[in-house]
Design an enzyme around this catalytic site. Sequence first.
Site, PDB file in Angstrom:
ATOM      1  N   ASP A  79      49.828  24.586  36.907  1.00 33.66           N
ATOM      2  CA  ASP A  79      48.664  25.396  36.560  1.00 33.66           C
ATOM      3  C   ASP A  79      47.702  24.611  35.676  1.00 33.66           C
ATOM      4  O   ASP A  79      47.867  24.525  34.464  1.00 33.66           O
ATOM      5  CB  ASP A  79      49.106  26.685  35.857  1.00 33.66           C
ATOM      6  CG  ASP A  79      47.931  27.626  35.619  1.00 33.66           C
ATOM      7  OD1 ASP A  79      46.768  27.200  35.808  1.00 33.66           O
ATOM      8  OD2 ASP A  79      48.171  28.780  35.230  1.00 33.66           O
ATOM      9  N   ASP A 118      57.212  29.279  38.051  1.00 37.84           N
ATOM     10  CA  ASP A 118      55.905  29.914  37.894  1.00 37.84           C
ATOM     11  C   ASP A 118      55.090  29.117  36.858  1.00 37.84           C
ATOM     12  O   ASP A 118      55.668  28.276  36.148  1.00 37.84           O
ATOM     13  CB  ASP A 118      56.139  31.371  37.441  1.00 37.84           C
ATOM     14  CG  ASP A 118      54.960  32.281  37.755  1.00 37.84           C
ATOM     15  OD1 ASP A 118      53.982  31.823  38.354  1.00 37.84           O
ATOM     16  OD2 ASP A 118      55.032  33.474  37.380  1.00 37.84           O
ATOM     17  N   HIS A 170      45.518  38.258  35.455  1.00 38.18           N
ATOM     18  CA  HIS A 170      46.914  38.386  35.023  1.00 38.18           C
ATOM     19  C   HIS A 170      47.003  39.569  34.083  1.00 38.18           C
ATOM     20  O   HIS A 170      46.107  39.803  33.286  1.00 38.18           O
ATOM     21  CB  HIS A 170      47.357  37.123  34.276  1.00 38.18           C
ATOM     22  CG  HIS A 170      47.877  36.052  35.181  1.00 38.18           C
ATOM     23  ND1 HIS A 170      47.408  34.772  35.135  1.00 38.18           N
ATOM     24  CD2 HIS A 170      48.820  36.082  36.149  1.00 38.18           C
ATOM     25  CE1 HIS A 170      48.055  34.052  36.039  1.00 38.18           C
ATOM     26  NE2 HIS A 170      48.913  34.817  36.668  1.00 38.18           N
ATOM     27  N   GLY A 171      48.111  40.293  34.161  1.00 44.70           N
ATOM     28  CA  GLY A 171      48.271  41.452  33.295  1.00 44.70           C
ATOM     29  C   GLY A 171      47.708  42.680  33.971  1.00 44.70           C
ATOM     30  O   GLY A 171      47.164  42.614  35.069  1.00 44.70           O
ATOM     31  N   HIS A 213      47.791  35.917  42.431  1.00 41.74           N
ATOM     32  CA  HIS A 213      48.470  36.193  41.154  1.00 41.74           C
ATOM     33  C   HIS A 213      47.894  37.462  40.547  1.00 41.74           C
ATOM     34  O   HIS A 213      46.833  37.921  40.944  1.00 41.74           O
ATOM     35  CB  HIS A 213      48.250  35.027  40.186  1.00 41.74           C
ATOM     36  CG  HIS A 213      49.094  33.846  40.507  1.00 41.74           C
ATOM     37  ND1 HIS A 213      50.180  33.487  39.751  1.00 41.74           N
ATOM     38  CD2 HIS A 213      49.032  32.959  41.521  1.00 41.74           C
ATOM     39  CE1 HIS A 213      50.734  32.411  40.290  1.00 41.74           C
ATOM     40  NE2 HIS A 213      50.058  32.070  41.360  1.00 41.74           N
ATOM     41  N   GLY A 214      48.607  37.972  39.522  1.00 33.85           N
ATOM     42  CA  GLY A 214      48.087  39.148  38.834  1.00 33.85           C
ATOM     43  C   GLY A 214      48.131  40.377  39.728  1.00 33.85           C
ATOM     44  O   GLY A 214      47.214  41.182  39.726  1.00 33.85           O
TER      45      GLY A 214
HETATM   46 ZN   LIG Z   1      50.514  34.197  37.804  1.00 33.68          ZN
END
Ligand SMILES: [Zn+2]
Length: 292
Positions: free
Chosen positions: A102, A80, A189-190, A219-220
Amino acid sequence: MKTLRECVAERAAQGAAIGHFNFSDSEQLTAIFNAARTLGVPVVAGVSEGERDFIGLAQAVALVRSLREAHDYPIYLNADHTYSLERVKEAIDAGFDAVIFDGAKLPLEENIAIAKQCVEYAKERSASIGTDILVEGELGYIGTSSKLLEGIPEGTAVTREAMTHPDELVRFVKETGVDLVAPSVGNIHGMLKDVPNPHLDIALIQELKRASGVPLVLHGGSGITEDDFTAAIKAGISLIHINTEIRLAYRRGIEASLAQDVDEVAPYRFMSGGLHAVKEAVENRLRLFSGS
Ligand SMILES: [Zn+2]
């Protein structure tokens, strides 16, 4: 055994997405595996840089590989969010099935240049050992947290102008050769503490999918509503990342086990609450991603 690339294509043709869940110990991985196996769907287990430092690079590979081989089951390991070419190479050399470079926070040119090198390295390695290592690129900043958040992280794209632009994505995919790409489509994210996360821009997902021609990754995923997930999969999302939500389930499950018997010292007993909570959370998500 099918490759991850084949599984992603097959699930997409079925109108489903593959779930990606993070782990940093063997209990969480067992829970992820058991959940996938209960439903009979392929699954990706992921480790962030921090998570792989905690569990060990070779250990993460050995754990996932042993489950795959012992049960002849399509479970794959992903590196990741990886922020440098060096760490991408390290994961590829260790035997990961997929890696994420990333560079979402970098200037576009730099993001493209490094992602391209990651793809070249993965291709060389795949050819030399007869496998198919996938590389995912990130375009559009969505924050970096896997926690409960008080508010939307600074710098995160929440307006259409700030989200991933289709023309830019086309250029990114063409110049890097990435196998998968994670855009910014209103996701963060989160997980927001007291309210659901912001809505996804479903029309944008559709447009990005059509323009890029590669599988899109969301994502997230923690905190996104069920309706948004279903619409996002229909619009072209093939892989969905969930982390915060299962971290929360893990911690609460262990706390509940310990509260039930404050004198318990056998780890396989007091950890089992966490394992069951994670399995349940993963299973719920996988059921949703399968369209059932
Ligand atoms: Zn992610």
